[in-house]
Design a protein around this motif. Structure first.
Motif, PDB file in Angstrom:
ATOM      1  N   VAL A 184      32.462  50.744  32.572  1.00 16.17           N
ATOM      2  CA  VAL A 184      31.946  50.227  33.846  1.00 16.17           C
ATOM      3  C   VAL A 184      33.104  49.644  34.671  1.00 16.17           C
ATOM      4  O   VAL A 184      33.214  49.896  35.878  1.00 16.17           O
ATOM      5  N   ALA A 185      33.990  48.911  33.996  1.00 16.10           N
ATOM      6  CA  ALA A 185      35.123  48.296  34.703  1.00 16.10           C
ATOM      7  C   ALA A 185      36.020  49.367  35.341  1.00 16.10           C
ATOM      8  O   ALA A 185      36.582  49.154  36.417  1.00 16.10           O
ATOM      9  N   ALA A 186      36.121  50.516  34.694  1.00 17.61           N
ATOM     10  CA  ALA A 186      36.961  51.583  35.261  1.00 17.61           C
ATOM     11  C   ALA A 186      36.370  52.081  36.582  1.00 17.61           C
ATOM     12  O   ALA A 186      37.104  52.377  37.528  1.00 17.61           O
ATOM     13  N   ASP A 187      35.042  52.167  36.658  1.00 20.78           N
ATOM     14  CA  ASP A 187      34.393  52.526  37.935  1.00 20.78           C
ATOM     15  C   ASP A 187      34.665  51.463  38.993  1.00 20.78           C
ATOM     16  O   ASP A 187      34.980  51.769  40.142  1.00 20.78           O
ATOM     17  N   GLU A 188      34.517  50.204  38.579  1.00 21.32           N
ATOM     18  CA  GLU A 188      34.712  49.104  39.543  1.00 21.32           C
ATOM     19  C   GLU A 188      36.148  49.140  40.079  1.00 21.32           C
ATOM     20  O   GLU A 188      36.397  48.825  41.237  1.00 21.32           O
ATOM     21  N   ASN A 189      37.065  49.540  39.216  1.00 20.70           N
ATOM     22  CA  ASN A 189      38.455  49.605  39.660  1.00 20.70           C
ATOM     23  C   ASN A 189      38.621  50.636  40.776  1.00 20.70           C
ATOM     24  O   ASN A 189      39.308  50.397  41.765  1.00 20.70           O
ATOM     25  N   ARG A 190      37.955  51.776  40.616  1.00 21.98           N
ATOM     26  CA  ARG A 190      38.067  52.797  41.664  1.00 21.98           C
ATOM     27  C   ARG A 190      37.386  52.338  42.955  1.00 21.98           C
ATOM     28  O   ARG A 190      37.857  52.622  44.052  1.00 21.98           O
ATOM     29  N   HIS A 191      36.272  51.602  42.814  1.00 20.65           N
ATOM     30  CA  HIS A 191      35.622  51.050  44.019  1.00 20.65           C
ATOM     31  C   HIS A 191      36.574  50.078  44.719  1.00 20.65           C
ATOM     32  O   HIS A 191      36.697  50.065  45.938  1.00 20.65           O
ATOM     33  N   TYR A 192      37.201  49.255  43.894  1.00 23.63           N
ATOM     34  CA  TYR A 192      38.141  48.279  44.452  1.00 23.63           C
ATOM     35  C   TYR A 192      39.276  48.988  45.204  1.00 23.63           C
ATOM     36  O   TYR A 192      39.618  48.612  46.333  1.00 23.63           O
ATOM     37  N   LEU A 193      39.835  50.028  44.596  1.00 18.67           N
ATOM     38  CA  LEU A 193      40.966  50.713  45.241  1.00 18.67           C
ATOM     39  C   LEU A 193      40.543  51.321  46.580  1.00 18.67           C
ATOM     40  O   LEU A 193      41.295  51.303  47.556  1.00 18.67           O
ATOM     41  N   PHE A 194      39.329  51.849  46.610  1.00 10.39           N
ATOM     42  CA  PHE A 194      38.798  52.415  47.856  1.00 10.39           C
ATOM     43  C   PHE A 194      38.785  51.339  48.950  1.00 10.39           C
ATOM     44  O   PHE A 194      39.336  51.530  50.040  1.00 10.39           O
ATOM     45  N   TYR A 195      38.165  50.211  48.642  1.00 14.83           N
ATOM     46  CA  TYR A 195      38.015  49.179  49.668  1.00 14.83           C
ATOM     47  C   TYR A 195      39.330  48.455  49.970  1.00 14.83           C
ATOM     48  O   TYR A 195      39.562  48.019  51.091  1.00 14.83           O
ATOM     49  N   ARG A 196      40.170  48.310  48.946  1.00 13.63           N
ATOM     50  CA  ARG A 196      41.466  47.655  49.179  1.00 13.63           C
ATOM     51  C   ARG A 196      42.257  48.437  50.221  1.00 13.63           C
ATOM     52  O   ARG A 196      42.817  47.876  51.163  1.00 13.63           O
ATOM     53  N   ASP A 197      42.270  49.768  50.052  1.00 13.33           N
ATOM     54  CA  ASP A 197      43.059  50.591  50.964  1.00 13.33           C
ATOM     55  C   ASP A 197      42.389  50.734  52.324  1.00 13.33           C
ATOM     56  O   ASP A 197      43.065  50.866  53.349  1.00 13.33           O
ATOM     57  N   LEU A 198      41.068  50.693  52.320  1.00 11.73           N
ATOM     58  CA  LEU A 198      40.347  50.715  53.593  1.00 11.73           C
ATOM     59  C   LEU A 198      40.645  49.437  54.389  1.00 11.73           C
ATOM     60  O   LEU A 198      40.893  49.482  55.603  1.00 11.73           O
ATOM     61  N   ALA A 199      40.642  48.309  53.693  1.00 13.52           N
ATOM     62  CA  ALA A 199      40.931  47.033  54.365  1.00 13.52           C
ATOM     63  C   ALA A 199      42.373  47.039  54.893  1.00 13.52           C
ATOM     64  O   ALA A 199      42.640  46.517  55.988  1.00 13.52           O
ATOM     65  N   ALA A 200      43.293  47.633  54.133  1.00 15.40           N
ATOM     66  CA  ALA A 200      44.689  47.690  54.595  1.00 15.40           C
ATOM     67  C   ALA A 200      44.775  48.507  55.885  1.00 15.40           C
ATOM     68  O   ALA A 200      45.498  48.143  56.821  1.00 15.40           O
ATOM     69  N   ALA A 201      44.017  49.611  55.954  1.00 11.10           N
ATOM     70  CA  ALA A 201      44.018  50.438  57.169  1.00 11.10           C
ATOM     71  C   ALA A 201      43.387  49.666  58.333  1.00 11.10           C
ATOM     72  O   ALA A 201      43.858  49.744  59.478  1.00 11.10           O
ATOM     73  N   ALA A 202      42.338  48.912  58.041  1.00  4.63           N
ATOM     74  CA  ALA A 202      41.678  48.111  59.087  1.00  4.63           C
ATOM     75  C   ALA A 202      42.633  47.045  59.614  1.00  4.63           C
ATOM     76  O   ALA A 202      42.677  46.755  60.814  1.00  4.63           O
ATOM     77  N   LEU A 203      43.408  46.479  58.698  1.00  2.00           N
ATOM     78  CA  LEU A 203      44.357  45.431  59.080  1.00  2.00           C
ATOM     79  C   LEU A 203      45.419  45.977  60.037  1.00  2.00           C
ATOM     80  O   LEU A 203      45.886  45.285  60.938  1.00  2.00           O
ATOM     81  N   GLU A 204      45.773  47.238  59.856  1.00  2.00           N
ATOM     82  CA  GLU A 204      46.737  47.846  60.780  1.00  2.00           C
ATOM     83  C   GLU A 204      46.130  48.101  62.153  1.00  2.00           C
ATOM     84  O   GLU A 204      46.767  47.941  63.179  1.00  2.00           O
ATOM     85  N   LEU A 205      44.850  48.508  62.132  1.00  2.00           N
ATOM     86  CA  LEU A 205      44.174  48.822  63.397  1.00  2.00           C
ATOM     87  C   LEU A 205      43.851  47.579  64.214  1.00  2.00           C
ATOM     88  O   LEU A 205      43.932  47.577  65.429  1.00  2.00           O
ATOM     89  N   ASP A 206      43.406  46.548  63.509  1.00  2.43           N
ATOM     90  CA  ASP A 206      42.961  45.336  64.195  1.00  2.43           C
ATOM     91  C   ASP A 206      43.461  44.110  63.428  1.00  2.43           C
ATOM     92  O   ASP A 206      42.696  43.428  62.744  1.00  2.43           O
ATOM     93  N   PRO A 207      44.790  43.847  63.529  1.00  4.32           N
ATOM     94  CA  PRO A 207      45.364  42.781  62.692  1.00  4.32           C
ATOM     95  C   PRO A 207      44.674  41.431  62.881  1.00  4.32           C
ATOM     96  O   PRO A 207      44.351  40.761  61.898  1.00  4.32           O
ATOM     97  N   SER A 208      44.420  41.060  64.122  1.00  7.76           N
ATOM     98  CA  SER A 208      43.843  39.726  64.336  1.00  7.76           C
ATOM     99  C   SER A 208      42.415  39.662  63.803  1.00  7.76           C
ATOM    100  O   SER A 208      42.036  38.709  63.104  1.00  7.76           O
TER     101      SER A 208
END
Ligand SMILES: [Fe+2]
Ligand SMILES: [Fe+2]
Length: 314
Positions: A184-208
């Motif tokens: 189960v933790a291995a699935d959660e890790n992949r979910h985390y990586l998805f959202y971590r990288d999505l948030a990083a992209a969002a931070l570039e688009l709209d830093p403030s």
């Protein structure tokens, strides 16, 4: 005065190609697995009429049972996480496809954990079912308004869940529980990586806008189990067992994700409001680190005091 954040519809449409790419990556990396192959059905037997569970049924300590109970109820609350995510991201294109796939994977988590707990009689099945009814009937989950906050919240939450599942599994030595929780933790890790990288992209688009969201989410950080009966007692037990506490929250989530991966201290082009939010965020993270060290020290002192009180064998 400039708006504090990019309009949600703009952010979502700008991020859509990123979601499509991360979804492809997720699907390419996800391995198919089956709950029935992990559950030790041969250890099970019927529950007779009038059956009453007692802790002697299991060798698992109370702290680990608390954690399994909270982890499973959190997975059970999936319909409401789905609702929040669909309301925020919409049901179309890659956003909708991701959310439905994620929901299917999360559903498998509650199936495998529940079957494992029931077959091995690790927790009281009556108390568990009553708690599930109470939890899902009240349908409480954090519901941030902006997609900025939802992306940040789920990134931190998926990682927290991965850590909690994995640390719980490490405390189970019946030859099965660890494998269940590790999967189960291995699935959660992949979910985390998805959202971590999505948030990083969002931070570039709209830093403030995203900086303000990170500050809010870290400040208001709610554990996923909010709404669970006796949640505070369980949360204390989980901290006592070293499964999840301030030290872990700081050292394994806030520092590696917020400070290192999102590198909030290096983000440029922030509004004055977002600059102030970043200062507050960094200060808060250091304070949480201190609180963690204090909590760990107190726990060690309490354990030492307890050991002193145990009479020597004669
Ligand atoms: Fe899950
Ligand atoms: Fe997850």
């Amino acid at each position: 005065m400039a708006a504090a954040h990019m309009p949600p519809a703009t952010l979502l449409s700008e991020l859509e190609p990123v979601v499509a790419r991360l979804l492809d990556r997720h699907l390419a990396q996800a391995k198919e697995w089956f709950p029935h192959q992990l559950v030790p059905y041969s250890r099970g037997r019927d529950f007779e009429d009038g059956y009453e569970w007692s802790p002697e049924e299991t060798a698992l300590p109370e702290t680990v049972r608390s954690s399994l109970f909270v982890n499973l109820l959190t997975e059970d609350n999936l319909p409401y996480y789905f609702r929040t995510i669909e309301n925020t991201f919409g049901r179309h294109a890659a956003w909708g496809e991701w959310n439905r796939r994620w929901t299917a994977e999360e559903g498998r988590h509650s199936i495998v954990i529940r079957d494992y707990l029931t077959v091995t009689r690790a927790v009281d099945p009556v108390a568990l079912e009553r708690a599930r009814m109470a939890q899902v009937s009240c349908g409480q989950v954090p519901e941030p308004e902006l997609p900025h906050d939802v992306v940040v919240y789920v990134a931190l939450q998926e990682l927290a869940t991965r850590i909690a599942h994995h640390n719980t599994g490490k405390l189970i030595d019946d030859g099965v529980g660890y494998e269940v929780m590790k999967r189960v933790a291995a699935d959660e890790n992949r979910h985390y990586l998805f959202y971590r990288d999505l948030a990083a992209a969002a931070l570039e688009l709209d830093p403030s806008g995203v900086m303000l969201a990170i500050e809010r989410r870290v400040r208001e950080c709610e554990m996923a189990g909010t709404g669970i009966i006796d949640f505070d007692t369980h949360a204390r037990a989980i901290a006592r067992a070293g499964i999840y506490d301030f030290t872990i929250h700081h050292g394994q989530i806030l520092v590696p994700v917020v400070l290192r991966h999102w590198a909030v201290e290096d983000v440029t082009g922030l509004s004055d409001e977002a600059e102030r939010a970043r200062d507050a965020l960094v200060t808060r993270i250091h304070r949480i680190g201190k609180a963690g060290r204090r909590q760990a020290r107190k726990r060690l002192e309490a354990e030492a005091a307890l050991e002193e009180r145990v009479p020597e064998p004669v």
